[in-house]
Design an enzyme around this catalytic site. Structure first.
Site, PDB file in Angstrom:
ATOM      1  N   ASP A  18       0.822  -1.205   0.000  1.00 33.31           N
ATOM      2  CA  ASP A  18       0.000   0.000   0.000  1.00 33.31           C
ATOM      3  C   ASP A  18       0.857   1.255   0.000  1.00 33.31           C
ATOM      4  O   ASP A  18       1.933   1.286   0.605  1.00 33.31           O
ATOM      5  CB  ASP A  18      -0.910  -0.011   1.234  1.00 33.31           C
ATOM      6  CG  ASP A  18      -1.983   1.058   1.183  1.00 33.31           C
ATOM      7  OD1 ASP A  18      -2.369   1.458   0.061  1.00 33.31           O
ATOM      8  OD2 ASP A  18      -2.424   1.507   2.249  1.00 33.31           O
ATOM      9  N   ASN A  66     -10.151  -2.492  -6.588  1.00 33.84           N
ATOM     10  CA  ASN A  66      -9.251  -1.616  -7.342  1.00 33.84           C
ATOM     11  C   ASN A  66      -9.734  -1.313  -8.757  1.00 33.84           C
ATOM     12  O   ASN A  66      -9.228  -0.385  -9.402  1.00 33.84           O
ATOM     13  CB  ASN A  66      -7.841  -2.215  -7.410  1.00 33.84           C
ATOM     14  CG  ASN A  66      -7.092  -2.134  -6.084  1.00 33.84           C
ATOM     15  OD1 ASN A  66      -6.174  -2.916  -5.837  1.00 33.84           O
ATOM     16  ND2 ASN A  66      -7.477  -1.198  -5.230  1.00 33.84           N
TER      17      ASN A  66
END
Length: 237
Positions: A18, A66
Site C-alpha cells: 500500500d 481496485n
C-alpha cells in the site's frame, strides 16, 4: 544482514502493498510511477523472504475493489503485473512454488495463460510458496468456498451438518498452506482491506508508517522482529 536460522524460518507472511499512489504524489509524479517502483520493491522483498527461509508470503497486488480506479491507472497496473510480477522475476531457476489468489477470469487472456503456466511449472517445487493476490477479495473468497460446499450438498455428497472449518479452509485459494503468522501493512493505514479475512483469524497485525515504494529489507527485518516479540495465545491464557 545475518540472522539466526530461527529469525524467520517457517513463517507465513501476508503483505498489503500500500502507498504507491501517495508516494508518487509526494514527488509530483504520476501514480503509475509509484506502482512501477512498488513492483520493483515486490521483487526484492520476495527474494529476501526466500533468503530468510520464509515458508510462504502472500502479496496483495490488486483487489476486487481496485477496478474502481481510473482506467489509465488500472491499465498501467495490469501492464506492470505482466512485466514485473510475472515476466520480470526469475521463477524457473528457483525452488519457489507460485500461486495466484483471486478470480483471474476478468484478466487479459494472455495474463491468464502466463499465470496458469507459472503455477503448473512450479507446482512440484518444494521451497517457499509465493502467493500473488490479483483481483482478490477476502469476502468473495469465502463466498466462493461456501458455494463450492453448497454444490456438494445439492449433489447429495455432503450434509450441511458435516461442514467443518477445515473444509472451508480446504476450499480457499490457499488450501494446504499455513495460515499467515502476521499481516504486514505499510503506509500507516490500520485495516485489512478485505485481505485474507478467513486465513487471518489469528494472525498478528504489524503496521508500519512507510509507503510501500520506500519499503526495504531492513523494514521487513523490523516487522519480523516486532512479530517475534508478540505472545500468541490463540484464545488461551
Amino acid at each position: 544482514m545475518n540472522h539466526p536460522k530461527e529469525f524467520a524460518e517457517g513463517l507465513s507472511i501476508g503483505i498489503i502493498m500500500d502507498g504507491n499512489g501517495r508516494w508518487a504524489k509526494q514527488r509530483g509524479l504520476p501514480r503509475t510511477a509509484g506502482h512501477k517502483k512498488g513492483a520493483a520493491v515486490f521483487q526484492d522483498i520476495a527474494n529476501y523472504c526466500e533468503e530468510l527461509g520464509v515458508s510462504s508470503v502472500t502479496f496483495y497486488a490488486f483487489s476486487t475493489e481496485n477496478w474502481k480506479r481510473p482506467l489509465e491507472e488500472v491499465s498501467a497496473i495490469m501492464k506492470l503485473f505482466g512485466e514485473y510480477l510475472l515476466k520480470g522475476f526469475n521463477y524457473k531457476d528457483r525452488n519457489i512454488r507460485i500461486k495466484f489468489l483471486g478470480d483471474r477470469a476478468a484478466l487479459d487472456a494472455k495474463l491468464q495463460k502466463l499465470m496458469n503456466e507459472l503455477e503448473e511449472d512450479s507446482a512440484a517445487k518444494t521451497g517457499m510458496t509465493l502467493n500473488i493476490a490479483v483481483n482478490y477479495g477476502g469476502r468473495p473468497e469465502i463466498v466462493r468456498a461456501a458455494r463450492q460446499l453448497a454444490q456438494q450438498v445439492a449433489e447429495g455428497t455432503l450434509k450441511p451438518e458435516d461442514i467443518t472449518e477445515e473444509m472451508m479452509s480446504d476450499h480457499m485459494y490457499t488450501a494446504g498452506q499455513k495460515d499467515p503468522d502476521f499481516i504486514l501493512r505499510p503506509s500507516g493505514e490500520k485495516r485489512l482491506s478485505n485481505f485474507m479475512l478467513w486465513q487471518a483469524a489469528y494472525a498478528e497485525l504489524v503496521e508500519m508508517d512507510v509507503l510501500w515504494p520506500d519499503f526495504t529489507r531492513e523494514d521487513l527485518d523490523a516487522a519480523i522482529t516486532e512479530f517475534n516479540k508478540r505472545s500468541r495465545r490463540f484464545g488461551g491464557i
